[in-house]
Design a protein around this motif. Structure first.
Motif, PDB file in Angstrom:
ATOM      1  N   GLY A  15       9.398 -16.349   2.176  1.00 28.34           N
ATOM      2  CA  GLY A  15      10.453 -15.443   1.753  1.00 28.34           C
ATOM      3  C   GLY A  15       9.979 -14.374   0.790  1.00 28.34           C
ATOM      4  O   GLY A  15      10.710 -13.416   0.517  1.00 28.34           O
ATOM      5  N   GLY A  16       8.773 -14.535   0.296  1.00 29.19           N
ATOM      6  CA  GLY A  16       8.226 -13.590  -0.660  1.00 29.19           C
ATOM      7  C   GLY A  16       7.610 -12.369   0.000  1.00 29.19           C
ATOM      8  O   GLY A  16       7.683 -12.200   1.221  1.00 29.19           O
ATOM      9  N   SER A  17       6.999 -11.533  -0.838  1.00 29.03           N
ATOM     10  CA  SER A  17       6.422 -10.275  -0.375  1.00 29.03           C
ATOM     11  C   SER A  17       5.012 -10.081  -0.913  1.00 29.03           C
ATOM     12  O   SER A  17       4.661 -10.611  -1.975  1.00 29.03           O
ATOM     13  CB  SER A  17       7.287  -9.094  -0.832  1.00 29.03           C
ATOM     14  OG  SER A  17       8.605  -9.201  -0.342  1.00 29.03           O
ATOM     15  N   LEU A  18       4.233  -9.325  -0.175  1.00 36.42           N
ATOM     16  CA  LEU A  18       2.907  -8.900  -0.597  1.00 36.42           C
ATOM     17  C   LEU A  18       2.665  -7.507  -0.040  1.00 36.42           C
ATOM     18  O   LEU A  18       3.206  -7.152   1.015  1.00 36.42           O
ATOM     19  CB  LEU A  18       1.820  -9.841  -0.065  1.00 36.42           C
ATOM     20  CG  LEU A  18       1.536 -11.147  -0.772  1.00 36.42           C
ATOM     21  CD1 LEU A  18       0.502 -11.953   0.011  1.00 36.42           C
ATOM     22  CD2 LEU A  18       1.086 -10.940  -2.206  1.00 36.42           C
ATOM     23  N   ARG A  19       1.823  -6.753  -0.733  1.00 32.07           N
ATOM     24  CA  ARG A  19       1.401  -5.466  -0.198  1.00 32.07           C
ATOM     25  C   ARG A  19      -0.118  -5.438  -0.123  1.00 32.07           C
ATOM     26  O   ARG A  19      -0.791  -5.595  -1.140  1.00 32.07           O
ATOM     27  CB  ARG A  19       1.886  -4.296  -1.048  1.00 32.07           C
ATOM     28  CG  ARG A  19       1.618  -2.948  -0.370  1.00 32.07           C
ATOM     29  CD  ARG A  19       2.127  -1.771  -1.145  1.00 32.07           C
ATOM     30  NE  ARG A  19       1.242  -1.367  -2.219  1.00 32.07           N
ATOM     31  CZ  ARG A  19       1.188  -0.135  -2.722  1.00 32.07           C
ATOM     32  NH1 ARG A  19       1.994   0.812  -2.239  1.00 32.07           N
ATOM     33  NH2 ARG A  19       0.363   0.150  -3.713  1.00 32.07           N
ATOM     34  N   LEU A  20      -0.615  -5.241   1.075  1.00 31.06           N
ATOM     35  CA  LEU A  20      -2.044  -5.115   1.293  1.00 31.06           C
ATOM     36  C   LEU A  20      -2.433  -3.642   1.269  1.00 31.06           C
ATOM     37  O   LEU A  20      -1.661  -2.785   1.707  1.00 31.06           O
ATOM     38  CB  LEU A  20      -2.445  -5.728   2.632  1.00 31.06           C
ATOM     39  CG  LEU A  20      -2.031  -7.176   2.877  1.00 31.06           C
ATOM     40  CD1 LEU A  20      -2.570  -7.644   4.237  1.00 31.06           C
ATOM     41  CD2 LEU A  20      -2.502  -8.088   1.775  1.00 31.06           C
ATOM     42  N   SER A  21      -3.633  -3.382   0.778  1.00 32.16           N
ATOM     43  CA  SER A  21      -4.171  -2.031   0.765  1.00 32.16           C
ATOM     44  C   SER A  21      -5.497  -2.012   1.495  1.00 32.16           C
ATOM     45  O   SER A  21      -6.248  -2.994   1.456  1.00 32.16           O
ATOM     46  CB  SER A  21      -4.371  -1.539  -0.668  1.00 32.16           C
ATOM     47  OG  SER A  21      -3.157  -1.512  -1.378  1.00 32.16           O
ATOM     48  N   CYS A  22      -5.792  -0.887   2.125  1.00 31.51           N
ATOM     49  CA  CYS A  22      -7.075  -0.695   2.794  1.00 31.51           C
ATOM     50  C   CYS A  22      -7.592   0.680   2.408  1.00 31.51           C
ATOM     51  O   CYS A  22      -7.021   1.700   2.810  1.00 31.51           O
ATOM     52  CB  CYS A  22      -6.928  -0.807   4.299  1.00 31.51           C
ATOM     53  SG  CYS A  22      -8.435  -0.382   5.215  1.00 31.51           S
ATOM     54  N   ALA A  23      -8.647   0.700   1.626  1.00 27.81           N
ATOM     55  CA  ALA A  23      -9.250   1.956   1.192  1.00 27.81           C
ATOM     56  C   ALA A  23     -10.400   2.304   2.131  1.00 27.81           C
ATOM     57  O   ALA A  23     -11.316   1.494   2.312  1.00 27.81           O
ATOM     58  CB  ALA A  23      -9.732   1.836  -0.233  1.00 27.81           C
ATOM     59  N   ALA A  24     -10.336   3.490   2.697  1.00 25.54           N
ATOM     60  CA  ALA A  24     -11.370   3.952   3.620  1.00 25.54           C
ATOM     61  C   ALA A  24     -12.266   4.971   2.932  1.00 25.54           C
ATOM     62  O   ALA A  24     -11.792   5.816   2.168  1.00 25.54           O
ATOM     63  CB  ALA A  24     -10.734   4.564   4.855  1.00 25.54           C
ATOM     64  N   SER A  25     -13.558   4.886   3.220  1.00 27.60           N
ATOM     65  CA  SER A  25     -14.510   5.856   2.675  1.00 27.60           C
ATOM     66  C   SER A  25     -15.544   6.179   3.737  1.00 27.60           C
ATOM     67  O   SER A  25     -15.654   5.500   4.759  1.00 27.60           O
ATOM     68  CB  SER A  25     -15.175   5.320   1.407  1.00 27.60           C
ATOM     69  OG  SER A  25     -15.888   4.127   1.677  1.00 27.60           O
TER      70      SER A  25
END
Length: 126
Positions: A15-25
């Protein structure tokens, strides 16, 4: 070459939340679409969501529609996956990937993507 670095994984209750990030270089201008995939233990890697850098066109697998949102920040060369209403079956290693082939639709097959991150673990407890 394009380098992808994921972050934001962790342990969360159902029921919870998460935010994933993907940094591109690197040569990010050579890529058209960014995708998120996941792989649970003993299962094949599967498509979760994808987004076009230029048009913002998105695609989602059915099991996450209405719960996950993919977005991008072109200025930061970063793609996000906002995950809400998480379920134990969402538990997996989540990978960011980049597709350097121009396509009308967002590709959903792992073989269509040319660059991959190292993955970030998401664990959803019941």
């Amino acid at each position: 070459q394009v380098q992808l670095v994921e972050s934001g994984g962790g342990l969360v209750q159902a029921g919870g939340s998460l935010r994933l990030s993907c940094a591109a270089s690197g040569r990010t201008f050579s890529t058209y679409v960014m995708g998120w995939f996941r792989q649970a233990p003993g299962k094949e890697r599967e498509f979760v969501a994808g987004i076009s850098w230029s048009s913002g066109r998105t695609s989602y697998t059915d099991s996450v529609k209405g719960r996950f949102t993919i977005s991008k920040d072109n200025a930061k060369n970063t793609v996000y996956l906002q995950m809400t209403s998480l379920k134990p079956e969402d538990t997996a290693v989540y990978y960011c990937a980049a597709d350097r082939t121009y396509r009308i639709l967002v590709a959903t097959m792992t073989g269509s993507y040319d660059y991959w991150g190292q993955g970030t673990q998401v664990t959803v407890s019941s």
